[in-house]
Design a protein around this motif. Sequence first.
Motif, PDB file in Angstrom:
ATOM      1  N   PRO A  53      26.421  95.625  66.271  1.00  0.00           N
ATOM      2  CA  PRO A  53      25.866  94.433  66.916  1.00  0.00           C
ATOM      3  C   PRO A  53      24.381  94.279  66.629  1.00  0.00           C
ATOM      4  N   GLY A  54      23.945  93.039  66.553  1.00  0.00           N
ATOM      5  CA  GLY A  54      22.531  92.775  66.341  1.00  0.00           C
ATOM      6  C   GLY A  54      22.306  91.317  66.010  1.00  0.00           C
ATOM      7  N   PRO A  55      21.057  90.890  66.016  1.00  0.00           N
ATOM      8  CA  PRO A  55      20.747  89.517  65.625  1.00  0.00           C
ATOM      9  C   PRO A  55      20.926  89.321  64.126  1.00  0.00           C
ATOM     10  N   THR A  56      21.080  88.086  63.708  1.00  0.00           N
ATOM     11  CA  THR A  56      21.020  87.781  62.286  1.00  0.00           C
ATOM     12  C   THR A  56      19.640  88.182  61.791  1.00  0.00           C
ATOM     13  N   LEU A  57      19.599  89.054  60.799  1.00  0.00           N
ATOM     14  CA  LEU A  57      18.337  89.633  60.358  1.00  0.00           C
ATOM     15  C   LEU A  57      17.831  88.997  59.070  1.00  0.00           C
ATOM     16  N   PHE A  58      16.517  88.801  59.044  1.00  0.00           N
ATOM     17  CA  PHE A  58      15.789  88.438  57.835  1.00  0.00           C
ATOM     18  C   PHE A  58      14.772  89.559  57.633  1.00  0.00           C
ATOM     19  N   VAL A  59      14.858  90.273  56.528  1.00  0.00           N
ATOM     20  CA  VAL A  59      14.098  91.511  56.388  1.00  0.00           C
ATOM     21  C   VAL A  59      13.140  91.440  55.204  1.00  0.00           C
ATOM     22  N   SER A  60      12.039  92.192  55.327  1.00  0.00           N
ATOM     23  CA  SER A  60      11.067  92.283  54.234  1.00  0.00           C
ATOM     24  C   SER A  60      11.185  93.587  53.460  1.00  0.00           C
ATOM     25  N   GLY A  61      11.833  94.603  54.064  1.00  0.00           N
ATOM     26  CA  GLY A  61      11.741  95.913  53.449  1.00  0.00           C
ATOM     27  C   GLY A  61      10.316  96.427  53.572  1.00  0.00           C
ATOM     28  N   PRO A  62       9.809  97.174  52.588  1.00  0.00           N
ATOM     29  CA  PRO A  62       8.502  97.819  52.725  1.00  0.00           C
ATOM     30  C   PRO A  62       7.331  96.832  52.722  1.00  0.00           C
ATOM     31  N   PHE A  63       6.275  97.216  53.430  1.00  0.00           N
ATOM     32  CA  PHE A  63       4.997  96.522  53.320  1.00  0.00           C
ATOM     33  C   PHE A  63       4.489  96.677  51.889  1.00  0.00           C
ATOM     34  N   LEU A  64       3.856  95.650  51.348  1.00  0.00           N
ATOM     35  CA  LEU A  64       3.161  95.761  50.070  1.00  0.00           C
ATOM     36  C   LEU A  64       1.666  95.711  50.340  1.00  0.00           C
ATOM     37  N   GLN A  65       0.930  96.668  49.781  1.00  0.00           N
ATOM     38  CA  GLN A  65      -0.507  96.752  50.009  1.00  0.00           C
ATOM     39  C   GLN A  65      -1.158  97.463  48.823  1.00  0.00           C
ATOM     40  N   HIS A  66      -2.478  97.554  48.842  1.00  0.00           N
ATOM     41  CA  HIS A  66      -3.182  98.185  47.717  1.00  0.00           C
ATOM     42  C   HIS A  66      -2.787  99.649  47.572  1.00  0.00           C
ATOM     43  N   LYS A  67      -2.809 100.371  48.686  1.00  0.00           N
ATOM     44  CA  LYS A  67      -2.477 101.789  48.645  1.00  0.00           C
ATOM     45  C   LYS A  67      -1.865 102.187  49.983  1.00  0.00           C
ATOM     46  N   PRO A  68      -0.688 102.794  49.982  1.00  0.00           N
ATOM     47  CA  PRO A  68      -0.076 103.186  51.252  1.00  0.00           C
ATOM     48  C   PRO A  68      -0.875 104.247  51.978  1.00  0.00           C
ATOM     49  N   TYR A  69      -0.826 104.200  53.295  1.00  0.00           N
ATOM     50  CA  TYR A  69      -1.471 105.232  54.086  1.00  0.00           C
ATOM     51  C   TYR A  69      -0.751 106.557  53.825  1.00  0.00           C
ATOM     52  N   PRO A  70      -1.465 107.681  53.844  1.00  0.00           N
ATOM     53  CA  PRO A  70      -0.829 108.976  53.558  1.00  0.00           C
ATOM     54  C   PRO A  70       0.383 109.222  54.449  1.00  0.00           C
ATOM     55  N   GLY A  71       1.479 109.610  53.828  1.00  0.00           N
ATOM     56  CA  GLY A  71       2.690 109.940  54.555  1.00  0.00           C
ATOM     57  C   GLY A  71       3.591 108.767  54.871  1.00  0.00           C
ATOM     58  N   THR A  72       3.217 107.558  54.430  1.00  0.00           N
ATOM     59  CA  THR A  72       4.014 106.371  54.768  1.00  0.00           C
ATOM     60  C   THR A  72       4.698 105.756  53.553  1.00  0.00           C
ATOM     61  N   GLU A  73       4.760 106.480  52.485  1.00  0.00           N
ATOM     62  CA  GLU A  73       5.257 105.912  51.225  1.00  0.00           C
ATOM     63  C   GLU A  73       6.709 105.443  51.303  1.00  0.00           C
ATOM     64  N   ALA A  74       7.470 105.924  52.285  1.00  0.00           N
ATOM     65  CA  ALA A  74       8.871 105.513  52.407  1.00  0.00           C
ATOM     66  C   ALA A  74       9.003 104.051  52.802  1.00  0.00           C
TER      67      ALA A  74
END
Length: 441
Positions: free
Chosen positions: A146-167
């Motif tokens: 169960p859940g709402p109809t989802l519209f997803v972005s997946g990962p954030f895009l940025q210049h450089k990921p913060y350490p440990g957040t690459e997933a």
Amino acid sequence: MRNLFACLALLCAAPLSAEKLALVGGTLIDGTLAAPIHDSVILVDGQRITAVGTVTTLPVPADARRISTEGMTVMPGLWDMHVHLMIDGHAVYSEWDKYLSLQRDVVMPASAKQLLMAGITGARDLGGPLDAAIAVKKAINEGRIPGPTLFVSGPFLQHKPYPGTEAYRWGVSSPEDGRAKVRRIAAAGVDVVKLIDVDEMAEPEIAAVVDEAHRLKLPVVAHAHRPEEIRLGLKHGVDDFEHTGLGAAPEYPADVMALLQERTGRSGALGPFFWTPTVSILNNYPDWIREHEFVDTVDWHEGLTPEMVADIRKSLTHPERIAYFQQVPARQPTLARKFDQLRKSGAVLLIGTDSGVPMNFHSNSTWQEIALWVNDFGVPPLEAIRAATYWPAVAMKADKDYGTVTEGKYADIIAVKGNAMANIALLQRVDLVMKHGEQVK
């Protein structure tokens, strides 16, 4: 024999006869600009709305199951345009990340169900592991969870990921890399591209990401925390800004407002420009420091493991010490002015909450945003409801199927006891939730 098995397989796969429903008696706020419809009748056949009228103008078919909405306000299912299914109110993200391996099967499904039970039938998930986000979206669409109809972005895009957040944060190192990453998430099935810290990216990188996204028919949303983020986003064609930023600055700079008004003035050619201000979390936190009894409720436990619940509760033992909110007290007094500027700019404002950030549980975040708009910022209730129903569907180019209670659209409908237009806070206790014609609450 082979043909017999094939016929049996087809029979097993065929959908069961659709149930006919009739929601009868409530006051309908249909999400359009029409006046409320008293003593309403909504006919549903399978997943779709087939007719809308009143008890005196629209007969209820004899074979329809009646659902009484007497004494209730009926409206389209709500949308929340800025949620984070990967987090559930924990105060320290680096600690919560120990559950990354459980995102697909536990964390994100739990968040999705909590939203649905709160009357959120559509949501935009802005930031999370790509594979998990796509898997959960697919599982909801196929009716497996169960859940709402989802519209997803997946990962954030940025210049450089913060350490440990690459997933769940991907770096962009060049225009070519930006285009490649957009193509990768588009191929996986995302619905929107999410940019953050735009002012830390090179302009050719911003231009490449936005251009590639638009070439693939994907809208681009971006953070609006700093003036230069807004300037660059407008320059390069971002479609929607998120948050009410600029720290403790009392208002948006004149040049930023001029750029925004120039963009909204061209809406006839370019379409509406959207902004999701997410103001309630910033407005409410100072009060939560003093009054946080809501942390002891159990609705936000839904779907989480006992260990997760215990971890979240422990992290919220001292709300006044949460680092995430250390600058909020200085920002809170500026919100009303900035909100007013945005509302007068011509931008279409959308209901979104940053649901999932510390103390902002999926089970109770959306109604608080709507209530703040109405009760503190002077937004008429109908305008606030349309910002949580009609306009989100338009923003995601899904208004053919969603956003209003009108013939032909999916039967995404909620109802609350009492007059929600006179007391918008009634939305904190949604009594009936229907998604795609199925009564889930």
